[in-house]
Design an enzyme around this catalytic site. Structure first.
Site, PDB file in Angstrom:
ATOM      1  N   GLY A  17       0.846  -1.187   0.000  1.00  0.00           N
ATOM      2  CA  GLY A  17       0.000   0.000   0.000  1.00  0.00           C
ATOM      3  C   GLY A  17       0.874   1.227   0.000  1.00  0.00           C
ATOM      4  N   GLY A  20       3.118   1.081   3.285  1.00  0.00           N
ATOM      5  CA  GLY A  20       4.245   0.167   3.386  1.00  0.00           C
ATOM      6  C   GLY A  20       3.829  -1.186   2.875  1.00  0.00           C
ATOM      7  CG  ASP A 131      -8.170   5.352   2.318  1.00  0.00           C
ATOM      8  OD1 ASP A 131      -8.733   5.549   1.224  1.00  0.00           O
ATOM      9  OD2 ASP A 131      -6.991   4.958   2.408  1.00  0.00           O
TER      10      ASP A 131
HETATM   11  P1  ATP Z   1      -3.206   1.637   0.981  1.00  0.00           P
HETATM   12  O1  ATP Z   1      -2.444   2.857   1.208  1.00  0.00           O
HETATM   13  O2  ATP Z   1      -3.085   1.077  -0.416  1.00  0.00           O
HETATM   14  O3  ATP Z   1      -4.631   1.731   1.385  1.00  0.00           O
HETATM   15  P2  ATP Z   1      -1.803   0.543   3.261  1.00  0.00           P
HETATM   16  O4  ATP Z   1      -0.346   0.638   3.025  1.00  0.00           O
HETATM   17  O5  ATP Z   1      -2.375   1.519   4.169  1.00  0.00           O
HETATM   18  O6  ATP Z   1      -2.600   0.471   1.902  1.00  0.00           O
HETATM   19  P3  ATP Z   1      -3.302  -1.743   4.192  1.00  0.00           P
HETATM   20  O7  ATP Z   1      -4.471  -1.249   3.435  1.00  0.00           O
HETATM   21  O8  ATP Z   1      -3.441  -1.845   5.667  1.00  0.00           O
HETATM   22  O9  ATP Z   1      -1.998  -0.913   3.841  1.00  0.00           O
HETATM   23  O10 ATP Z   1      -2.874  -3.163   3.612  1.00  0.00           O
HETATM   24  C1  ATP Z   1      -2.510  -3.327   2.238  1.00  0.00           C
HETATM   25  C2  ATP Z   1      -3.031  -4.667   1.734  1.00  0.00           C
HETATM   26  O11 ATP Z   1      -2.454  -5.748   2.497  1.00  0.00           O
HETATM   27  C3  ATP Z   1      -4.532  -4.849   1.879  1.00  0.00           C
HETATM   28  O12 ATP Z   1      -5.224  -4.309   0.783  1.00  0.00           O
HETATM   29  C4  ATP Z   1      -4.653  -6.366   1.966  1.00  0.00           C
HETATM   30  O13 ATP Z   1      -4.612  -6.928   0.681  1.00  0.00           O
HETATM   31  C5  ATP Z   1      -3.404  -6.766   2.732  1.00  0.00           C
HETATM   32  N1  ATP Z   1      -3.673  -6.853   4.186  1.00  0.00           N
HETATM   33  C6  ATP Z   1      -3.587  -5.854   5.076  1.00  0.00           C
HETATM   34  N2  ATP Z   1      -3.878  -6.247   6.322  1.00  0.00           N
HETATM   35  C7  ATP Z   1      -4.183  -7.550   6.242  1.00  0.00           C
HETATM   36  C8  ATP Z   1      -4.605  -8.557   7.202  1.00  0.00           C
HETATM   37  N3  ATP Z   1      -4.753  -8.256   8.492  1.00  0.00           N
HETATM   38  N4  ATP Z   1      -4.861  -9.799   6.745  1.00  0.00           N
HETATM   39  C9  ATP Z   1      -4.729 -10.095   5.435  1.00  0.00           C
HETATM   40  N5  ATP Z   1      -4.339  -9.216   4.491  1.00  0.00           N
HETATM   41  C10 ATP Z   1      -4.064  -7.947   4.869  1.00  0.00           C
END
Ligand code: ATP
Ligand code: MG
Length: 295
Positions: A17, A20, A131
């Site tokens: 994401g 990270g 979000d």
């Molecule tokens: P973004 O900025 O793209 O929204 P981010 O870096 O904030 O993402 P998250 O959305 O928390 O990160 O997680 C990215 C991806 O990792 C999720 O879309 C999902 O596919 C996977 N993921 C995150 N947390 C989990 C979890 N607890 N169990 C399984 N998969 C997960």
């Protein structure tokens, strides 16, 4: 004693994401499988996410926080990583991709109902997510849905505290957040989460992002045009009357007229009597996606 990165053994990458990378890991001592979200050094969203997940520790349909791993360097710095409950079905964005076709109304009703229950609990804690989108809604093997990724979330001190508009993903942003001046006086930070949920749910039904023609790049100008000047998108005529009405109540352009989370929980589309069957329909899609493998 504090959790450390070395307490976990890395198994695979679950997702990337803006914040990270998220890994599937195993907690060495307990052998428990978990998700480990690693943040870029000093990323302020790490502390925000840890704070909100701690506050929402008992909220239903919100991903559980197992441990906060501090950064190795200095105390008081942003956390380096969060150990989270593993959701083995991954995100709804990934599920949609893996099944390779749009989702039907039944599994979508399970998504909508559970996301609303999560939002109701969060909003009662004065937390706005800001979000919501398919990649931030996670599923388990039995079709349970949990809200994740609070990197853009906020705890409001007063009920109607204004929120900075430009956080989160522009594509799912409500008209009043996109263009606060044009919608002045029509502001409710909680209603913005309802809009985003409506867009996400319609995306699951159509199989693509609903506000732009398929394939069009979601750049700022195109989104601004679609969200603020266009008609709210709606499901096709082939969809059920309940579903069409549910989406219309979420995608009401005027925040003041949009349905609240409490009202939507009473909507026939997410009726409680059908909840178990709807959740099974979603579980069946998770099983189907597992058979496809990681294509
Ligand atoms: P973004 O900025 O793209 O929204 P981010 O870096 O904030 O993402 P998250 O959305 O928390 O990160 O997680 C990215 C991806 O990792 C999720 O879309 C999902 O596919 C996977 N993921 C995150 N947390 C989990 C979890 N607890 N169990 C399984 N998969 C997960
Ligand atoms: Mg995310």
């Amino acid at each position: 004693s504090d959790a450390r990165l070395s307490d976990y053994e890395r198994i695979s990458v679950l997702g990337h994401g803006n914040g990270g990378t998220v890994y599937q890991v195993r907690h060495r001592r307990s052998t428990q499988p978990l998700a480990l979200k690693l943040f870029a050094a000093g990323d302020p969203s790490a502390a925000r996410e840890a704070e909100i997940l701690t506050l929402a520790a008992d909220a239903p349909h919100v991903v559980r926080l197992h441990a906060v791993i501090p950064s190795a360097s200095a105390a008081g710095e942003a956390p380096a990583a969060l150990a989270l409950e593993l959701m083995p079905g991954g995100s709804l964005a990934g599920l949609l991709r893996r099944i390779g076709r749009p989702m039907g109304e039944r599994p979508i009703a399970a998504v909508a109902r559970q996301a609303l229950l999560g939002l109701a609990a969060l909003h009662a804690l004065r937390v706005v997510h800001r979000d919501l989108k398919p990649s931030n809604l996670l599923v388990g093997d039995s079709g349970e849905v949990k809200i994740a990724d609070f990197g853009a979330g906020k705890v409001l001190r007063r009920r109607l505290d204004p929120c900075a508009s430009y956080v989160g993903t522009a594509a799912y942003m409500s008209p009043e957040r996109f263009d606060p001046e044009a919608y002045a006086g029509d502001y409710d930070p909680y209603a913005a989460d309802v809009w985003s949920l409506g867009v996400a749910i319609l995306e699951l039904y159509l199989g693509h992002f609903p506000l732009l023609p398929e394939g069009q790049r979601p750049d700022w100008a195109a989104l601004m045009c679609a969200i603020c000047f266009g008609e709210a998108p709606e499901p096709p005529a082939a969809a059920s009357e309940e579903f069409r009405d549910f989406v219309a109540r979420c995608l009401e352009k005027k925040a003041g007229q949009r349905a609240s989370v409490a009202e939507l929980l009473e909507h026939p589309f997410v009726a409680e009597k059908d909840a178990a069957g709807a959740q099974q329909a979603l579980a069946a899609l998770v099983a189907e996606a597992d058979e496809q493998g990681d294509l």
